[in-house]
Design an enzyme around this catalytic site. Structure first.
Site, short mmCIF file in Angstrom:
data_model
loop_
_atom_site.label_atom_id
_atom_site.label_comp_id
_atom_site.label_asym_id
_atom_site.label_seq_id
_atom_site.Cartn_x
_atom_site.Cartn_y
_atom_site.Cartn_z
N GLU A 148 89.95 51.21 50.48
CA GLU A 148 89.78 50.29 51.61
C GLU A 148 88.56 49.39 51.43
O GLU A 148 88.49 48.31 51.98
CB GLU A 148 89.73 51.06 52.93
CG GLU A 148 91.05 51.82 53.11
CD GLU A 148 91.45 52.11 54.53
OE1 GLU A 148 90.59 52.11 55.41
OE2 GLU A 148 92.65 52.35 54.73
N HIS A 182 97.59 55.17 49.53
CA HIS A 182 96.58 54.33 48.88
C HIS A 182 96.50 54.51 47.36
O HIS A 182 95.97 53.66 46.66
CB HIS A 182 95.20 54.65 49.46
CG HIS A 182 95.01 54.21 50.88
ND1 HIS A 182 95.84 54.60 51.90
CD2 HIS A 182 94.07 53.41 51.44
CE1 HIS A 182 95.42 54.06 53.03
NE2 HIS A 182 94.34 53.34 52.78
#
Ligand code: DGL
Length: 261
Positions: A148, A182
């Protein structure tokens, strides 16, 4: 429309894979960015959130649901299937199907959030098909924030990946499941650290294959889906950082529409 949901923005890796294989299908995405991460929460909380995520997509017109989030798939699939009368595809089974398909490979590593690894769902499903296989889970809680932050190839990220994979290397795994939305973005680094001989299974790719397979075998569902090639992206919180991550994943800027929870 195909409704895809995730705890946040990471599930766009699944949308990307779906767009590659099914470019004409209309997709509705919901990312619960206001309540992310799910991977650190209790199963009860994740189940409650997953029900609400599904309701949002169904209200927006989704006719089938794809649970992109490994954490939600791990703990909430049973409840979602009991509760909603639409086809629901989750991300665990397709990756398991791939993992058991090569009879020469028997030692599987699974990396994911704490909630996913603690649920033991990958191990249960793999052993139900091939009890002789060995399954080793490794939670990697630092990888989601690194992705992120956009730290995809930084030295620090490589070091952390190496440290997380070390126990799996010692177990001499020959398959590694990327059990988190992710991790496909770290695939190169992960492959470099775990070694070339280990077969990496990207659960987002596995899931999009299973969506295609499902639609081929269920023409009554397929024929009802709109195919104008449109995608709408709903999130429960909009920030610049989420816009940035969405662009990194999809390689194009998208408009995130805010849904107030
Ligand atoms: N989407 C989650 C998963 O695939 C990762 C992020 C989170 O912890 O919410 O498990």
């Amino acid at each position: 429309m195909i409704g895809v949901f995730d705890s946040g923005i990471g599930g766009l890796t699944v949308v990307k894979a779906l767009k590659r294989h099914l470019p004409d299908y209309d997709i509705l995405y919901f990312g619960d960015t206001a309540r992310t991460p799910y991977g650190t929460k209790s199963p009860e909380t994740v189940i409650r959130y997953a029900i609400e995520d599904a309701e949002i997509l169904l209200q927006k017109g989704a006719q089938m649901l794809v649970v992109a989030c490994n954490t939600a798939s791990s703990v909430a699939t049973g409840t979602l299937k009991e509760r909603f009368d639409v086809p629901i595809l989750e991300v665990i089974s397709p990756a398991v199907k791939m993992a058991v398909s090569d009879p020469k490979r028997t030692r599987v590593g699974v990396i994911g959030t704490r909630a996913t690894v603690n649920s033991g769902v990958y191990e249960d499903k793999i052993k139900a098909i091939r009890p002789e296989m060995k399954v080793y889970g490794q939670p990697c809680p630092l990888l989601v924030p690194l992705v992120e932050e956009g730290w995809l190839k930084k030295g620090e990220t490589r070091k952390i990946v190496k440290k997380y994979l070390h126990p799996l290397k010692l177990k001499q795994i020959d398959i590694l499941i990327l059990g988190c939305t992710h991790y496909p973005l770290l695939k190169e680094v992960i492959q470099a650290k775990i070694g070339k001989r280990v077969n990496i299974i990207d659960s987002s790719e596995a899931l999009s294959d299973s969506v295609m397979d499902f639609l081929q075998h269920n023409p009554h569902v397929d024929s009802g889906l709109r195919k104008d090639g449109t995608c709408r992206f709903y999130v429960s919180d909009v920030t610049e950082q989420f816009q940035k991550i969405a662009k990194t994943i999809l390689k194009t800027a998208v408009t995130l529409e805010h849904i107030k929870l």
